[in-house]
Design an enzyme around this catalytic site. Structure first.
Site, mmCIF file in Angstrom:
data_model
loop_
_atom_site.group_PDB
_atom_site.id
_atom_site.type_symbol
_atom_site.label_atom_id
_atom_site.label_comp_id
_atom_site.label_asym_id
_atom_site.label_seq_id
_atom_site.Cartn_x
_atom_site.Cartn_y
_atom_site.Cartn_z
ATOM 1 N N CYS A 381 61.209 28.181 21.788
ATOM 2 C CA CYS A 381 60.681 29.524 21.550
ATOM 3 C C CYS A 381 59.590 29.883 22.576
ATOM 4 O O CYS A 381 59.907 30.200 23.710
ATOM 5 C CB CYS A 381 60.215 29.649 20.105
ATOM 6 S SG CYS A 381 60.111 31.367 19.576
ATOM 7 N N HIS A 507 64.917 28.055 17.134
ATOM 8 C CA HIS A 507 64.195 26.850 16.713
ATOM 9 C C HIS A 507 65.184 25.787 16.225
ATOM 10 O O HIS A 507 65.566 25.812 15.046
ATOM 11 C CB HIS A 507 63.242 27.188 15.559
ATOM 12 C CG HIS A 507 62.067 28.004 15.976
ATOM 13 N ND1 HIS A 507 60.832 27.454 16.216
ATOM 14 C CD2 HIS A 507 61.945 29.329 16.196
ATOM 15 C CE1 HIS A 507 59.989 28.420 16.567
ATOM 16 N NE2 HIS A 507 60.643 29.569 16.566
ATOM 17 N N GLU A 509 64.603 22.809 15.538
ATOM 18 C CA GLU A 509 63.978 21.829 14.627
ATOM 19 C C GLU A 509 64.237 22.126 13.156
ATOM 20 O O GLU A 509 64.068 21.251 12.308
ATOM 21 C CB GLU A 509 62.471 21.722 14.907
ATOM 22 C CG GLU A 509 61.616 22.914 14.499
ATOM 23 C CD GLU A 509 61.521 24.006 15.555
ATOM 24 O OE1 GLU A 509 62.464 24.141 16.362
ATOM 25 O OE2 GLU A 509 60.521 24.752 15.557
HETATM 26 N N1 GLN Z 1 54.793 34.162 20.393
HETATM 27 C C1 GLN Z 1 56.171 34.177 20.786
HETATM 28 C C2 GLN Z 1 56.930 35.360 20.202
HETATM 29 O O1 GLN Z 1 56.488 35.957 19.270
HETATM 30 C C3 GLN Z 1 56.860 32.881 20.435
HETATM 31 C C4 GLN Z 1 56.946 32.630 18.973
HETATM 32 C C5 GLN Z 1 57.319 31.209 18.632
HETATM 33 O O2 GLN Z 1 57.168 30.291 19.443
HETATM 34 N N2 GLN Z 1 57.795 30.997 17.438
HETATM 35 O O3 GLN Z 1 57.991 35.684 20.662
#
Ligand code: GLN
Length: 546
Positions: A381, A507, A509
């Site tokens: 992310c 994600h 994970e």
């Molecule tokens: N801050 C980034 C976004 O909002 C990444 C978010 C995250 O890593 N979950 O896109």
């Protein structure tokens, strides 16, 4: 199996974080291997509607469910132990209960009445608990009440649970800490006894006691806890420190917990542990070590990256290696440039998800290090977004390229708000959340990893790779190997020619269980293992020639 669901309530005493989550998950496993259909409810007695706006430093990781709930991390344990997909329904907070009671009052549903904690709030809680049983037709719902007995905010939930004892078939499991007192080398039960008194004061008599302690309790402690709990000794169990934590259901089973509960609740009692034993044994068999750096900014709080830590562990166990995961504080990499050098010790570098500016230049430096030195890199992310920033700055030469989250005035906004986010200002539950399809391009490393052109993964973000920069990034050599189903947003990036450089907007994970590790983590840990082998071969040949 039964027409009437049964309810197991798990309460905690003496301290919070006593291990109720993994004990509740273990209970779920103990029943699942008996063919009982279980479901879970985690109750969090805070006024937030969900965990989405809470700081991981305080509360640990925000766990994202497939249906886009931003929930308590215990739901992660339920999924990792049982493989049952959780939903937002499986996490209930004071915020949810009160907003719905207040909405009903405004609609006039309680017309003429004085709306009170008892019965209106407790009725709302009970109906939410029962709704979980309906979700997948569970035989048994395990309800874990967060916090510690005696907390003011927990009272309406304990009261609802107490009332349910009259209305349903229930079982109360009280988990509390037995304190190990170093100077006298004794296990002390006084605090535990007080927590039992507190429980009884609000009308709850436990059926089962689980003593949480570093080591197995002795007979004397068991006898005392039984006496003060008004229970037979057979109802007292111990959850001591085990590694991996997936051994806990087996440890509790060996003490007879499964038998005891099955008999109490009239459940089938023919457990089949064969497949669970096999995965736990994988951890025992692992010999070689791989050292992975987890670069993030919530590194001081053990639970901030729990799903990532576990996913790495699952992958490593299945590959026959032991992963040594070291938290690297991104801000340290900024303050002390020589700290970057310490990254040489690692076989792989993972850059974590995150929000906000603190530590980002450190994360970018770590990514740059991985790219330049050929160290296996995985980004999740924010980790992917910063990999794009690093590439734009250092390969394309776009000075001061950045994400508009970090520098709204950047001349090169290579990461920018998702178009649909431009009109959103409220913070709770408004990100791009939950499971979405990801289309994987054939002929890429991502395709070799997933072996499919279509996967589904969970998301939690507001920003994305800015489409205005796609061509430039691709011409510079970055490969986009995964996209959203509509093809409009980048989901996976990779760098050909590098031993392993892959990052995802989703994600992974949240899709890893001990029985079924997530492929991207498997590929990353495997690359780290190869990197380590190559490095040690290089050292050996240097020594021989030198
Ligand atoms: N801050 C980034 C976004 O909002 C990444 C978010 C995250 O890593 N979950 O896109």
């Amino acid at each position: 199996m039964f027409c009437v669901p049964k309810y197991i309530f798990v309460t905690g005493g003496v301290i919070s974080s006593v291990g109720k989550g993994t004990i509740a998950a273990s209970l779920g496993k103990v029943l699942s291997v008996r063919g009982v259909k279980v479901d879970f409810l985690k109750i969090d007695p805070y006024v937030n509607v969900d965990a989405g706006t809470m700081n991981p430093y305080v509360h640990g990781e925000v766990y994202v469910t497939a249906d886009g709930g931003e929930t308590d991390l215990d739901l992660g344990w339920y999924e990792r132990f049982t493989g049952i997909t959780m939903s937002k329904l499986n996490n209930l907070t004071t915020g949810q209960v009160f907003s719905s009671v207040i909405e009903k009052e405004r609609r006039g549903e309680y017309l003429g009445q004085c709306v009170q904690i008892i019965p209106h709030v407790t009725d709302e809680i009970k109906s939410r608990i029962r709704r979980v049983a309906e979700r997948r037709g569970a035989d048994v719902v395990i309800v874990e009440i967060g916090g510690t007995i005696g907390d003011i905010e927990g009272l309406p939930f304990y009261e609802a649970a107490r009332q349910m004892r009259l209305e349903e078939e229930t079982l109360f499991v009280h988990v509390a800490l037995v304190i190990y007192h170093e100077p006298t080398r004794e296990m002390k039960t006084k605090a535990f006894q007080h927590s039992l008194q507190e429980l009884r004061r609000i009308g709850i008599q436990p059926d089962v006691i689980v003593a949480r302690s570093p080591k197995m309790i002795n007979e004397e402690v068991r006898r005392k806890l039984a006496l003060f709990g008004t229970l037979p000794k057979e109802a007292v169990f111990c959850s001591y420190n085990v590694s991996p934590v997936y051994r806990l259901p087996l440890v509790l089973e060996e003490q007879g917990l499964g038998d005891y509960i099955a008999k109490k609740l009239g459940l089938p009692n023919n457990p089949d542990w064969s497949s669970w034993r096999r995965v736990v044994e994988l951890y025992d068999r692992a010999t070689d070590v791989v050292k992975i750096a987890l670069c993030g900014k919530y590194t001081a709080m053990e639970d901030s990256y729990v799903s990532i830590r576990e996913a790495i562990g699952h992958a490593a166990a299945h590959l026959g290696v032991r992963a040594e995961l070291v938290m690297v504080e991104a801000e340290e990499l900024e303050k002390d440039p020589t700290a970057l050098d310490s990254l040489r010790d690692f076989d792989g570098i993972l850059v974590a998800p995150g929000f906000g500016k603190r530590g980002t230049e450190g994360k970018i430096a770590a990514i740059s290090f991985a790219r330049r030195t050929g160290t296996p890199f995985m980004g999740i992310c924010f980790g992917m977004q910063l990999a794009v920033v690093e590439f734009a700055r250092n390969v394309l030469g776009l000075k001061d390229a950045n994400s508009t989250e970090l520098d709204p005035g950047t001349p090169h906004p290579v990461i920018d708000l998702l178009p649909e986010q431009r009109v959103i200002s409220a913070m709770g539950g408004t990100m791009r959340l939950g499971e979405h399809e990801v289309v994987i391009r054939e002929g890429t490393l991502a395709y070799r990893i997933y072996g499919s052109t279509s996967i589904r993964r969970r998301h939690r973000h507001r920003y994305e790779v800015n489409p205005d920069y796609w061509d430039q990034l691709r011409e510079g050599g970055l490969v986009f190997s995964g996209f959203s189903a509509d093809g409009r947003r980048v989901e996976v990036i990779e760098l050909p020619g590098h031993p392993f450089f892959v990052a995802s907007q989703f994600h992974p994970e949240f899709s890893s269980t001990v029985e079924s590790p997530e492929p991207l983590f498997m590929a990353f840990v495997d690359a780290a293992r190869r990197h380590r082998a190559e490095r040690s071969a290089a050292v050996t040949s240097q020594a021989l020639s030198g």
